[in-house]
Design a protein around this motif. Structure first.
Motif, PDB file in Angstrom:
ATOM      1  N   TYR A 112       0.789  -1.237   0.000  1.00 50.89           N
ATOM      2  CA  TYR A 112       0.000   0.000   0.000  1.00 50.89           C
ATOM      3  C   TYR A 112       0.819   1.284   0.000  1.00 50.89           C
ATOM      4  CZ  TYR A 112      -3.391  -3.582   0.936  1.00 50.89           C
ATOM      5  OH  TYR A 112      -4.139  -4.723   0.833  1.00 50.89           O
ATOM      6  N   VAL A 113       2.091   1.213   0.354  1.00 47.11           N
ATOM      7  CA  VAL A 113       2.936   2.408   0.268  1.00 47.11           C
ATOM      8  C   VAL A 113       3.738   2.380  -1.019  1.00 47.11           C
ATOM      9  CG1 VAL A 113       4.822   3.697   1.360  1.00 47.11           C
ATOM     10  CG2 VAL A 113       3.048   2.661   2.784  1.00 47.11           C
ATOM     11  N   LEU A 114       4.416   1.239  -1.271  1.00 43.28           N
ATOM     12  CA  LEU A 114       5.210   1.112  -2.496  1.00 43.28           C
ATOM     13  C   LEU A 114       4.353   0.686  -3.697  1.00 43.28           C
ATOM     14  CD1 LEU A 114       8.336  -0.680  -0.978  1.00 43.28           C
ATOM     15  CD2 LEU A 114       7.996   1.769  -1.409  1.00 43.28           C
ATOM     16  N   GLU A 115       3.103   0.334  -3.442  1.00 40.20           N
ATOM     17  CA  GLU A 115       2.129  -0.071  -4.462  1.00 40.20           C
ATOM     18  C   GLU A 115       2.637  -1.210  -5.347  1.00 40.20           C
ATOM     19  OE1 GLU A 115       0.451   3.299  -6.502  1.00 40.20           O
ATOM     20  OE2 GLU A 115      -0.583   3.934  -4.680  1.00 40.20           O
ATOM     21  N   LEU A 116       3.236  -2.214  -4.712  1.00 39.97           N
ATOM     22  CA  LEU A 116       3.683  -3.398  -5.436  1.00 39.97           C
ATOM     23  C   LEU A 116       2.526  -4.393  -5.506  1.00 39.97           C
ATOM     24  CD1 LEU A 116       7.266  -3.778  -3.950  1.00 39.97           C
ATOM     25  CD2 LEU A 116       6.621  -2.890  -6.197  1.00 39.97           C
ATOM     26  N   ARG A 117       1.484  -3.976  -6.219  1.00 47.42           N
ATOM     27  CA  ARG A 117       0.279  -4.784  -6.384  1.00 47.42           C
ATOM     28  C   ARG A 117      -0.339  -4.461  -7.740  1.00 47.42           C
ATOM     29  NH1 ARG A 117      -4.278  -1.195  -3.766  1.00 47.42           N
ATOM     30  NH2 ARG A 117      -3.047   0.672  -3.441  1.00 47.42           N
ATOM     31  N   GLU A 118      -1.208  -5.367  -8.170  1.00 44.13           N
ATOM     32  CA  GLU A 118      -1.903  -5.123  -9.434  1.00 44.13           C
ATOM     33  C   GLU A 118      -2.835  -3.938  -9.276  1.00 44.13           C
ATOM     34  OE1 GLU A 118      -2.899  -8.785 -11.887  1.00 44.13           O
ATOM     35  OE2 GLU A 118      -3.020  -9.559  -9.826  1.00 44.13           O
ATOM     36  N   VAL A 121       1.775  -3.363 -10.887  1.00 48.87           N
ATOM     37  CA  VAL A 121       2.788  -4.335 -11.290  1.00 48.87           C
ATOM     38  C   VAL A 121       2.059  -5.596 -11.747  1.00 48.87           C
ATOM     39  CG1 VAL A 121       4.542  -3.441  -9.697  1.00 48.87           C
ATOM     40  CG2 VAL A 121       3.036  -5.283  -8.955  1.00 48.87           C
ATOM     41  N   GLY A 122       2.788  -6.497 -12.356  1.00 49.56           N
ATOM     42  CA  GLY A 122       2.198  -7.755 -12.809  1.00 49.56           C
ATOM     43  C   GLY A 122       1.959  -8.712 -11.648  1.00 49.56           C
ATOM     44  N   VAL A 125       5.242 -10.196 -10.003  1.00 48.96           N
ATOM     45  CA  VAL A 125       5.941  -9.227  -9.151  1.00 48.96           C
ATOM     46  C   VAL A 125       5.167  -9.017  -7.853  1.00 48.96           C
ATOM     47  CG1 VAL A 125       6.700  -6.812  -8.969  1.00 48.96           C
ATOM     48  CG2 VAL A 125       7.092  -8.090 -11.086  1.00 48.96           C
ATOM     49  N   GLN A 126       3.854  -8.940  -7.932  1.00 46.94           N
ATOM     50  CA  GLN A 126       3.032  -8.779  -6.732  1.00 46.94           C
ATOM     51  C   GLN A 126       3.254  -9.936  -5.763  1.00 46.94           C
ATOM     52  OE1 GLN A 126      -1.294  -7.693  -6.840  1.00 46.94           O
ATOM     53  NE2 GLN A 126      -1.523  -9.803  -6.132  1.00 46.94           N
ATOM     54  N   GLU A 127       3.176 -11.167  -6.268  1.00 47.47           N
ATOM     55  CA  GLU A 127       3.335 -12.332  -5.396  1.00 47.47           C
ATOM     56  C   GLU A 127       4.760 -12.437  -4.846  1.00 47.47           C
ATOM     57  OE1 GLU A 127       0.800 -13.861  -4.177  1.00 47.47           O
ATOM     58  OE2 GLU A 127      -0.450 -12.642  -5.477  1.00 47.47           O
ATOM     59  N   ALA A 128       5.746 -12.112  -5.674  1.00 48.13           N
ATOM     60  CA  ALA A 128       7.142 -12.128  -5.203  1.00 48.13           C
ATOM     61  C   ALA A 128       7.348 -11.074  -4.120  1.00 48.13           C
ATOM     62  CB  ALA A 128       8.094 -11.897  -6.371  1.00 48.13           C
ATOM     63  N   ALA A 129       6.793  -9.879  -4.336  1.00 47.43           N
ATOM     64  CA  ALA A 129       6.911  -8.814  -3.331  1.00 47.43           C
ATOM     65  C   ALA A 129       6.185  -9.195  -2.043  1.00 47.43           C
ATOM     66  CB  ALA A 129       6.354  -7.500  -3.890  1.00 47.43           C
ATOM     67  N   ASP A 130       5.014  -9.816  -2.161  1.00 48.66           N
ATOM     68  CA  ASP A 130       4.278 -10.277  -0.977  1.00 48.66           C
ATOM     69  C   ASP A 130       5.102 -11.300  -0.191  1.00 48.66           C
ATOM     70  OD1 ASP A 130       2.167  -8.674  -1.688  1.00 48.66           O
ATOM     71  OD2 ASP A 130       0.781 -10.332  -2.120  1.00 48.66           O
TER      72      ASP A 130
END
Length: 189
Positions: A112-118, A121-122, A125-130
């Motif tokens: 929610y801060v870096l917005e590494l979510r769909e 991002v794809g 990348v979302q799942e890897a970041a999670d």
């Protein structure tokens, strides 16, 4: 008959045994943590891809809560073996609640801060970041916090007064915190 710990230590190279015995609480805590990490990972993935598909922080929190209950039982029975029940349970719950917040924070920042979510991002990348933020970074920081807090406040033994022993040399280090000089833990060789 030797304990399970003694049987495992017998299989460890002789040069490592003194280190493992000296740091037995930490080793046991890490083994329990490893078991609970796998449990958290399995439950988190199952929840994220089924009933909590759009709520990754809730999925991680639920998985961590379940693993925390398992952690309490294993740490209470094996890693620390100490403390008064009512006080211990209350302190464990307080420390665990703080640790769950510590564990969730990197995932919240990632999502929610870096917005590494769909759609930013794809999906990969979302799942890897999670995974990296929630399961690796969050778990590691929470583990450090838990070990420190559990040892300091939850699983403590009341200190027994140690009588002065004139035969004990002054250069000998004091006994491990939580043990009187004459005590030997039950599970050491």
């Amino acid at each position: 008959m030797p304990s399970p710990t003694q049987r495992v230590l017998a299989r460890v190279p002789a040069r490592l045994r003194p280190f493992l015995v000296r740091h037995r609480r930490l080793v046991k805590f890490l083994v329990v943590g490893g078991v609970c990490f796998v449990l958290t990972l399995v439950i988190d993935i199952e929840l994220k891809f089924t009933v909590l598909e759009h709520k990754p922080v809730v999925a991680l929190t639920v998985a961590t809560l379940i693993a925390t209950a398992v952690s309490y039982v294993l740490n209470r029975q094996w890693s620390f073996r100490a403390g008064g029940r009512q006080r211990e349970v209350l302190l464990f719950l307080l420390v665990s609640a703080a640790a769950i917040v510590v564990n969730d924070l990197p995932l919240v920042v990632s999502r929610y801060v870096l917005e590494l979510r769909e759609p930013h991002v794809g999906p990969f990348v979302q799942e890897a970041a999670d995974f990296v933020s929630g399961m690796v970074v969050g778990t590691f920081v929470a583990m450090l916090f838990r070990y420190w807090a559990m040892r300091r406040w939850v699983f403590t033994r009341p200190a027994r007064p140690i009588a002065a022993d004139p035969a004990r040399p002054r250069t000998q280090p004091p006994p491990e915190p939580g043990y009187a000089a004459h005590e030997v833990p039950q599970d050491t060789p």
